[in-house]
Design a protein around this motif. Sequence first.
Motif, PDB file in Angstrom:
ATOM      1  N   UNK A  32      28.916  18.569  18.247  1.00  0.00           N
ATOM      2  CA  UNK A  32      28.178  19.377  17.273  1.00  0.00           C
ATOM      3  C   UNK A  32      26.851  19.800  17.881  1.00  0.00           C
ATOM      4  N   UNK A  33      26.426  20.994  17.526  1.00  0.00           N
ATOM      5  CA  UNK A  33      25.184  21.510  18.090  1.00  0.00           C
ATOM      6  C   UNK A  33      24.227  21.956  17.003  1.00  0.00           C
ATOM      7  N   UNK A  34      22.993  22.011  17.377  1.00  0.00           N
ATOM      8  CA  UNK A  34      21.937  22.538  16.522  1.00  0.00           C
ATOM      9  C   UNK A  34      20.998  23.332  17.417  1.00  0.00           C
ATOM     10  N   UNK A  35      20.555  24.476  16.930  1.00  0.00           N
ATOM     11  CA  UNK A  35      19.598  25.289  17.670  1.00  0.00           C
ATOM     12  C   UNK A  35      18.496  25.736  16.728  1.00  0.00           C
ATOM     13  N   UNK A  36      17.273  25.577  17.190  1.00  0.00           N
ATOM     14  CA  UNK A  36      16.125  25.953  16.363  1.00  0.00           C
ATOM     15  C   UNK A  36      16.100  27.455  16.117  1.00  0.00           C
ATOM     16  N   UNK A  37      15.595  27.838  14.972  1.00  0.00           N
ATOM     17  CA  UNK A  37      15.532  29.254  14.607  1.00  0.00           C
ATOM     18  C   UNK A  37      14.750  30.067  15.634  1.00  0.00           C
ATOM     19  N   UNK A  38      13.766  29.438  16.258  1.00  0.00           N
ATOM     20  CA  UNK A  38      12.909  30.163  17.193  1.00  0.00           C
ATOM     21  C   UNK A  38      13.665  30.690  18.407  1.00  0.00           C
ATOM     22  N   UNK A  39      14.796  30.081  18.733  1.00  0.00           N
ATOM     23  CA  UNK A  39      15.555  30.506  19.913  1.00  0.00           C
ATOM     24  C   UNK A  39      17.014  30.795  19.590  1.00  0.00           C
ATOM     25  N   UNK A  40      17.374  30.699  18.319  1.00  0.00           N
ATOM     26  CA  UNK A  40      18.764  30.930  17.938  1.00  0.00           C
ATOM     27  C   UNK A  40      19.170  32.347  18.289  1.00  0.00           C
ATOM     28  N   UNK A  41      20.377  32.478  18.812  1.00  0.00           N
ATOM     29  CA  UNK A  41      20.868  33.784  19.224  1.00  0.00           C
ATOM     30  C   UNK A  41      20.547  34.113  20.663  1.00  0.00           C
TER      31      UNK A  41
ATOM     32  N   UNK B 240      17.327  19.438  24.122  1.00  0.00           N
ATOM     33  CA  UNK B 240      16.424  20.179  24.998  1.00  0.00           C
ATOM     34  C   UNK B 240      15.128  20.450  24.247  1.00  0.00           C
ATOM     35  N   UNK B 241      14.030  20.291  24.963  1.00  0.00           N
ATOM     36  CA  UNK B 241      12.696  20.497  24.414  1.00  0.00           C
ATOM     37  C   UNK B 241      11.922  21.359  25.405  1.00  0.00           C
ATOM     38  N   UNK B 242      10.801  21.880  24.955  1.00  0.00           N
ATOM     39  CA  UNK B 242       9.915  22.562  25.882  1.00  0.00           C
ATOM     40  C   UNK B 242       8.469  22.339  25.452  1.00  0.00           C
ATOM     41  N   UNK B 243       7.603  22.464  26.431  1.00  0.00           N
ATOM     42  CA  UNK B 243       6.175  22.348  26.151  1.00  0.00           C
ATOM     43  C   UNK B 243       5.429  23.378  26.975  1.00  0.00           C
ATOM     44  N   UNK B 244       4.765  24.257  26.277  1.00  0.00           N
ATOM     45  CA  UNK B 244       3.929  25.263  26.914  1.00  0.00           C
ATOM     46  C   UNK B 244       2.498  24.738  26.989  1.00  0.00           C
TER      47      UNK B 244
ATOM     48  N   UNK C 170      -1.089  23.798  26.351  1.00  0.00           N
ATOM     49  CA  UNK C 170      -1.889  23.804  25.138  1.00  0.00           C
ATOM     50  C   UNK C 170      -1.106  23.707  23.846  1.00  0.00           C
ATOM     51  N   UNK C 171       0.194  23.537  23.948  1.00  0.00           N
ATOM     52  CA  UNK C 171       1.023  23.462  22.742  1.00  0.00           C
ATOM     53  C   UNK C 171       1.766  22.133  22.692  1.00  0.00           C
ATOM     54  N   UNK C 172       2.217  21.786  21.505  1.00  0.00           N
ATOM     55  CA  UNK C 172       2.992  20.564  21.350  1.00  0.00           C
ATOM     56  C   UNK C 172       4.419  20.772  21.859  1.00  0.00           C
ATOM     57  N   UNK C 173       5.054  19.665  22.163  1.00  0.00           N
ATOM     58  CA  UNK C 173       6.439  19.734  22.594  1.00  0.00           C
ATOM     59  C   UNK C 173       7.308  20.221  21.432  1.00  0.00           C
ATOM     60  N   UNK C 174       8.217  21.106  21.732  1.00  0.00           N
ATOM     61  CA  UNK C 174       9.026  21.788  20.716  1.00  0.00           C
ATOM     62  C   UNK C 174      10.498  21.445  20.897  1.00  0.00           C
ATOM     63  N   UNK C 175      11.163  21.118  19.812  1.00  0.00           N
ATOM     64  CA  UNK C 175      12.605  20.898  19.853  1.00  0.00           C
ATOM     65  C   UNK C 175      13.320  22.247  19.908  1.00  0.00           C
ATOM     66  N   UNK C 176      14.286  22.377  20.781  1.00  0.00           N
ATOM     67  CA  UNK C 176      14.986  23.654  20.927  1.00  0.00           C
ATOM     68  C   UNK C 176      16.441  23.571  20.475  1.00  0.00           C
TER      69      UNK C 176
END
Length: 125
Positions: free
Chosen positions: A57-66, A36-40, A42-48
């Motif tokens: 197996x999963x991975x979650x970016x620190x910006x949205x972890x929790x 899953x990614x997102x793009x706001x 004016x911003x670059x696409x971000x891996x989530x």
Amino acid sequence: QVRLVESGGGEVQAGGSVTLSCAAAELSTIRYAVGWFRQAPGKEREELSCISGPDGSTYTADSVKGRFTISRDNAKNTVYLQMNSLKPEDAAVYYCATVSRCTEVAGFGYQFGSWGQGTRVTVSS
């Protein structure tokens, strides 16, 4: 070519929750890792967050972890992103895509296949 379709976006109040779905048109998607990614604006696409095909197996970016949780239902060929405690800065267009790999430590591999149209999430304060 794998085709993924995102859905579930909409307007939600800050602090609320929403679950996004990423549906696969082809059964073969089951063996692929999906991210899953997102793009706001004016911003670059971000891996989530991503989830592997074989072992889940999963991975979650620190910006949205929790707050964000990824899961998949192979019987439905669908990957979900549960988003809780939403903030105004979470407003973006959210995309899912196949990725070459997903591991808990290393995270995302490279994205491949075409991007879908995404699903927009708006967070009102």
